[in-house]
Design a protein around this motif. Structure first.
Motif, PDB file in Angstrom:
ATOM      1  N   PRO A  95      -9.600  19.425  -7.277  1.00 39.86           N
ATOM      2  CA  PRO A  95     -10.670  17.847  -7.690  1.00 39.86           C
ATOM      3  C   PRO A  95     -12.130  18.476  -7.956  1.00 39.86           C
ATOM      4  O   PRO A  95     -12.217  19.326  -8.527  1.00 39.86           O
ATOM      5  CB  PRO A  95     -11.052  17.338  -6.240  1.00 39.86           C
ATOM      6  CG  PRO A  95     -10.221  17.706  -5.406  1.00 39.86           C
ATOM      7  CD  PRO A  95     -10.095  19.297  -5.748  1.00 39.86           C
ATOM      8  N   MET A 169     -11.411   8.698  -6.443  1.00 37.93           N
ATOM      9  CA  MET A 169     -12.514   8.531  -5.623  1.00 37.93           C
ATOM     10  C   MET A 169     -13.705   8.093  -6.286  1.00 37.93           C
ATOM     11  O   MET A 169     -14.477   9.227  -6.891  1.00 37.93           O
ATOM     12  CB  MET A 169     -12.560   9.493  -3.877  1.00 37.93           C
ATOM     13  CG  MET A 169     -13.186   8.989  -3.203  1.00 37.93           C
ATOM     14  SD  MET A 169     -12.809   9.102  -1.737  1.00 37.93           S
ATOM     15  CE  MET A 169     -13.711   8.856  -1.261  1.00 37.93           C
ATOM     16  N   SER A 196     -10.877   4.403  -3.605  1.00 34.34           N
ATOM     17  CA  SER A 196     -10.689   4.804  -4.251  1.00 34.34           C
ATOM     18  C   SER A 196      -9.471   4.753  -4.463  1.00 34.34           C
ATOM     19  O   SER A 196      -8.102   3.926  -4.243  1.00 34.34           O
ATOM     20  CB  SER A 196      -9.951   6.329  -2.511  1.00 34.34           C
ATOM     21  OG  SER A 196     -10.568   5.159  -1.304  1.00 34.34           O
ATOM     22  N   TYR A 200      -6.910  10.048  -3.209  1.00 40.54           N
ATOM     23  CA  TYR A 200      -8.013   9.565  -2.355  1.00 40.54           C
ATOM     24  C   TYR A 200      -7.844   8.587  -1.643  1.00 40.54           C
ATOM     25  O   TYR A 200      -8.824   8.592  -0.370  1.00 40.54           O
ATOM     26  CB  TYR A 200      -8.596   9.406  -3.304  1.00 40.54           C
ATOM     27  CG  TYR A 200      -8.938  11.304  -3.618  1.00 40.54           C
ATOM     28  CD1 TYR A 200     -10.021  11.247  -2.881  1.00 40.54           C
ATOM     29  CD2 TYR A 200      -9.089  11.142  -4.775  1.00 40.54           C
ATOM     30  CE1 TYR A 200     -10.943  12.802  -3.062  1.00 40.54           C
ATOM     31  CE2 TYR A 200      -9.369  12.729  -4.535  1.00 40.54           C
ATOM     32  CZ  TYR A 200     -10.463  12.694  -4.109  1.00 40.54           C
ATOM     33  OH  TYR A 200     -11.229  14.392  -4.983  1.00 40.54           O
ATOM     34  N   LEU A 206      -9.112  15.385   1.436  1.00 38.37           N
ATOM     35  CA  LEU A 206      -9.586  15.179   0.416  1.00 38.37           C
ATOM     36  C   LEU A 206     -11.124  14.152   0.168  1.00 38.37           C
ATOM     37  O   LEU A 206     -11.780  14.763  -0.218  1.00 38.37           O
ATOM     38  CB  LEU A 206      -8.514  14.609  -1.116  1.00 38.37           C
ATOM     39  CG  LEU A 206      -7.980  15.231  -1.467  1.00 38.37           C
ATOM     40  CD1 LEU A 206      -6.468  14.783  -2.626  1.00 38.37           C
ATOM     41  CD2 LEU A 206      -8.333  16.085  -2.586  1.00 38.37           C
ATOM     42  N   ARG A 207     -10.592  13.591   1.029  1.00 37.51           N
ATOM     43  CA  ARG A 207     -12.242  12.059   1.015  1.00 37.51           C
ATOM     44  C   ARG A 207     -13.098  13.208   1.814  1.00 37.51           C
ATOM     45  O   ARG A 207     -13.920  12.750   1.732  1.00 37.51           O
ATOM     46  CB  ARG A 207     -11.596  11.303   2.129  1.00 37.51           C
ATOM     47  CG  ARG A 207     -10.147  10.538   1.145  1.00 37.51           C
ATOM     48  CD  ARG A 207      -9.466   9.134   2.409  1.00 37.51           C
ATOM     49  NE  ARG A 207     -10.769   8.484   2.269  1.00 37.51           N
ATOM     50  CZ  ARG A 207     -11.372   7.457   1.721  1.00 37.51           C
ATOM     51  NH1 ARG A 207     -10.587   7.069   0.792  1.00 37.51           N
ATOM     52  NH2 ARG A 207     -12.145   6.400   2.256  1.00 37.51           N
ATOM     53  N   PHE A 210     -14.656  15.190  -0.168  1.00 34.45           N
ATOM     54  CA  PHE A 210     -15.828  14.996  -1.434  1.00 34.45           C
ATOM     55  C   PHE A 210     -17.016  14.414  -0.831  1.00 34.45           C
ATOM     56  O   PHE A 210     -17.773  14.504  -1.565  1.00 34.45           O
ATOM     57  CB  PHE A 210     -14.786  13.645  -1.775  1.00 34.45           C
ATOM     58  CG  PHE A 210     -15.278  12.622  -2.714  1.00 34.45           C
ATOM     59  CD1 PHE A 210     -16.155  13.554  -3.919  1.00 34.45           C
ATOM     60  CD2 PHE A 210     -15.690  11.396  -2.477  1.00 34.45           C
ATOM     61  CE1 PHE A 210     -16.844  12.321  -4.247  1.00 34.45           C
ATOM     62  CE2 PHE A 210     -16.469  10.355  -3.307  1.00 34.45           C
ATOM     63  CZ  PHE A 210     -16.978  10.553  -4.483  1.00 34.45           C
TER      64      PHE A 210
END
Ligand SMILES: [Zn+2]
Length: 215
Positions: A95, A169, A196, A200, A206-207, A210
């Protein structure tokens, strides 16, 4: 206090914000009439609020307000997605996160500013855009009459549509003057919104990556 801006007049203001009026005198006349009507309405608003002491320092205030509003809403006169058209051929499997993008926007319910920072992450598929372009997208949607929820979604949708990444996101943290200075008067209250798309939505790794990055 007199500043250079005071010498700037309605026609010059319109020429800089609506270049199409240069070759269209009918349109220029119509917009000049609009500006004059708004200035008169602002005089009435000031009087209604109790400002009626004929202070000459305030003579130019209605004009300054019109000028400020054209600046606050400059996003209506651009297409923010256009910034994303410039892409680079870069292999990127992880990302890209751009955080703390400062913005100023205007609550569409009270015409009171709300401002804060936007954080944006996307997991590219093939298209990678310039980092400054993400900030320009935020700016293009912030400079309108807005609500924070819509702003968050518009940024996510622009990136999702143009870059077609595996996921996007967006998180926005903002302070709303309509909440802190009137009504509920919660000075320290901040609003946090998330949007999102793609990977996401469900990928908790991934969340959380972030969320950790923007802390
Ligand atoms: Zn509001």
């Amino acid at each position: 206090m007199t500043t250079n801006n005071d010498h700037y007049n309605e026609a010059e203001l319109l020429a800089s914000y609506f270049p199409e009026t240069a070759n269209n005198s009918e349109l220029l006349q119509q917009k000049l009439t609009d500006v004059q009507q708004i200035e008169q309405a602002l005089q009435t608003l000031m009087a209604l609020c109790g400002q009626d002491d004929n202070n000459p320092d305030l003579d130019k205030t209605p004009f300054r307000v019109v000028k400020a509003f054209l600046e606050y809403t400059s996003g209506y006169r651009e297409d923010p997605t256009a910034h994303l058209e410039k892409v680079f051929d870069i292999q990127q499997n992880d990302p890209i996160i751009v955080k703390d993008i400062e913005f100023y926007s205007m609550c569409e319910h009270h015409f009171a500013p709300f401002f804060g920072v936007a954080h944006v992450a996307y997991l590219p598929d093939q298209k990678v855009t310039g980092l400054s372009k993400i900030a320009r997208v935020v700016e293009g949607y912030a400079r309108r009459f807005q609500v924070q929820e819509r702003l968050t979604n518009q940024i996510a949708d622009a990136i999702d549509t143009v870059l077609q990444p595996k996921g996007v996101m967006v998180a926005i943290e903002a302070k709303h003057l309509c909440v802190s200075s009137r009504g509920a008067k919660k000075e320290q209250a901040q609003t946090f919104t998330l949007a999102s798309r793609g990977a996401y939505i469900k990928d908790s790794q991934l969340r959380s990556e972030f969320m950790t990055a923007i802390k």
